[in-house]
Design a protein around this motif. Structure first.
Motif, PDB file in Angstrom:
ATOM      1  N   GLN A 120      93.858   9.712  32.318  1.00  0.00           N
ATOM      2  CA  GLN A 120      92.419   9.857  32.523  1.00  0.00           C
ATOM      3  C   GLN A 120      92.002  11.166  31.860  1.00  0.00           C
ATOM      4  O   GLN A 120      92.687  12.177  32.007  1.00  0.00           O
ATOM      5  N   SER A 121      90.885  11.149  31.141  1.00  0.00           N
ATOM      6  CA  SER A 121      90.403  12.352  30.467  1.00  0.00           C
ATOM      7  C   SER A 121      89.007  12.710  30.954  1.00  0.00           C
ATOM      8  O   SER A 121      88.173  11.823  31.168  1.00  0.00           O
ATOM      9  N   PHE A 122      88.769  14.008  31.114  1.00  0.00           N
ATOM     10  CA  PHE A 122      87.477  14.516  31.563  1.00  0.00           C
ATOM     11  C   PHE A 122      87.086  15.721  30.720  1.00  0.00           C
ATOM     12  O   PHE A 122      87.948  16.437  30.224  1.00  0.00           O
ATOM     13  N   ASP A 123      85.783  15.943  30.590  1.00  0.00           N
ATOM     14  CA  ASP A 123      85.260  17.144  29.959  1.00  0.00           C
ATOM     15  C   ASP A 123      84.597  17.956  31.063  1.00  0.00           C
ATOM     16  O   ASP A 123      83.629  17.504  31.676  1.00  0.00           O
ATOM     17  N   LEU A 124      85.110  19.144  31.330  1.00  0.00           N
ATOM     18  CA  LEU A 124      84.610  19.954  32.441  1.00  0.00           C
ATOM     19  C   LEU A 124      83.212  20.517  32.207  1.00  0.00           C
ATOM     20  O   LEU A 124      82.617  21.046  33.131  1.00  0.00           O
ATOM     21  N   GLU A 183      80.880  18.426  31.330  1.00  0.00           N
ATOM     22  CA  GLU A 183      80.064  17.272  31.706  1.00  0.00           C
ATOM     23  C   GLU A 183      80.392  16.750  33.098  1.00  0.00           C
ATOM     24  O   GLU A 183      79.551  16.118  33.744  1.00  0.00           O
ATOM     25  N   THR A 184      81.616  16.969  33.551  1.00  0.00           N
ATOM     26  CA  THR A 184      82.089  16.436  34.824  1.00  0.00           C
ATOM     27  C   THR A 184      82.470  17.599  35.735  1.00  0.00           C
ATOM     28  O   THR A 184      83.206  18.492  35.325  1.00  0.00           O
ATOM     29  N   ALA A 193      85.188  16.258  40.896  1.00  0.00           N
ATOM     30  CA  ALA A 193      85.416  14.856  40.513  1.00  0.00           C
ATOM     31  C   ALA A 193      86.780  14.701  39.852  1.00  0.00           C
ATOM     32  O   ALA A 193      87.486  13.710  40.086  1.00  0.00           O
ATOM     33  N   VAL A 194      87.171  15.680  39.060  1.00  0.00           N
ATOM     34  CA  VAL A 194      88.483  15.650  38.410  1.00  0.00           C
ATOM     35  C   VAL A 194      89.584  15.752  39.462  1.00  0.00           C
ATOM     36  O   VAL A 194      90.557  14.991  39.445  1.00  0.00           O
ATOM     37  N   ALA A 247      89.986  12.571  41.396  1.00  0.00           N
ATOM     38  CA  ALA A 247      90.774  11.601  40.629  1.00  0.00           C
ATOM     39  C   ALA A 247      92.256  11.948  40.691  1.00  0.00           C
ATOM     40  O   ALA A 247      93.115  11.064  40.769  1.00  0.00           O
ATOM     41  N   ILE A 289      96.181  13.619  34.173  1.00  0.00           N
ATOM     42  CA  ILE A 289      94.754  13.949  34.166  1.00  0.00           C
ATOM     43  C   ILE A 289      94.541  15.074  33.160  1.00  0.00           C
ATOM     44  O   ILE A 289      95.113  16.146  33.299  1.00  0.00           O
ATOM     45  N   ALA A 318      91.831  17.609  31.479  1.00  0.00           N
ATOM     46  CA  ALA A 318      90.514  18.209  31.704  1.00  0.00           C
ATOM     47  C   ALA A 318      90.255  19.219  30.591  1.00  0.00           C
ATOM     48  O   ALA A 318      90.893  20.271  30.540  1.00  0.00           O
TER      49      ALA A 318
END
Length: 160
Positions: A37-41, A43-44, A48-49, A52, A65, A67
């Motif tokens: 799973q990939s996130f941009d901190l 934007e997110t 939430a990260v 997950a 994960i 980030a």
């Protein structure tokens, strides 16, 4: 997993290569595939990260994960990260990524205490860039004079 959190800082290409290497090593040692799973901190929210990361994967027995933009974390985020690292999600590997860590010394302290800090140097980028060029040349069964390789690397500058 021995280390549940990594902070990788440096060039994006080098980070990608390092993450692939880390994930492959962990999958090999664990004998299982990891769900990514990939996130941009930027934007997110970090919560939430971390949510997950706490939630077990339904698709595999472990998860990775990613980030990005970890240098943008604020004081409250760092407290939440520190609390998460006291009891990380089982089977979860958290990789925080940053282009540059200027002013992120508290983040570095937190990760060093519970995981691994990986700083990728520009000199390493040149070596990796040269290896990438050689890999592509081999893939397409082509050759290039050493001077031409040096010129391509010089033209790329810090982007390599």
């Amino acid at each position: 997993m021995t280390t549940d959190v990594f902070l990788i800082a440096g060039d994006q290409f080098l980070r990608e290569q390092k993450i692939k290497t880390l994930a492959a090593g962990i999958e090999k040692n664990a004998g299982r595939a990891l769900h990514l799973q990939s996130f941009d901190l930027e934007e997110t929210p970090l919560e939430a990260v971390l949510s997950a990361a706490r939630t077990p994967s339904l698709f595999s027995s472990g998860q990775l994960i990613r980030a990005q933009n970890a240098a943008s974390l604020k004081e409250a985020d760092l407290s939440a990260l520190s609390a998460y690292l006291e009891n990380p999600g089982k089977g979860t590997m958290l990789i925080l990524e940053a282009d540059d860590l200027k002013g992120a010394s508290e983040l570095q302290k937190i990760v060093k205490a519970k995981g691994q800090l990986i700083l990728l140097a520009k000199e390493e980028a040149r070596g990796t860039g040269a290896a990438f060029i050689q890999q592509k040349l081999s893939q397409y069964r082509k050759t290039m004079a050493p001077g031409a390789k040096a010129r391509v690397l010089a033209m790329c500058g810090d982007a390599v």
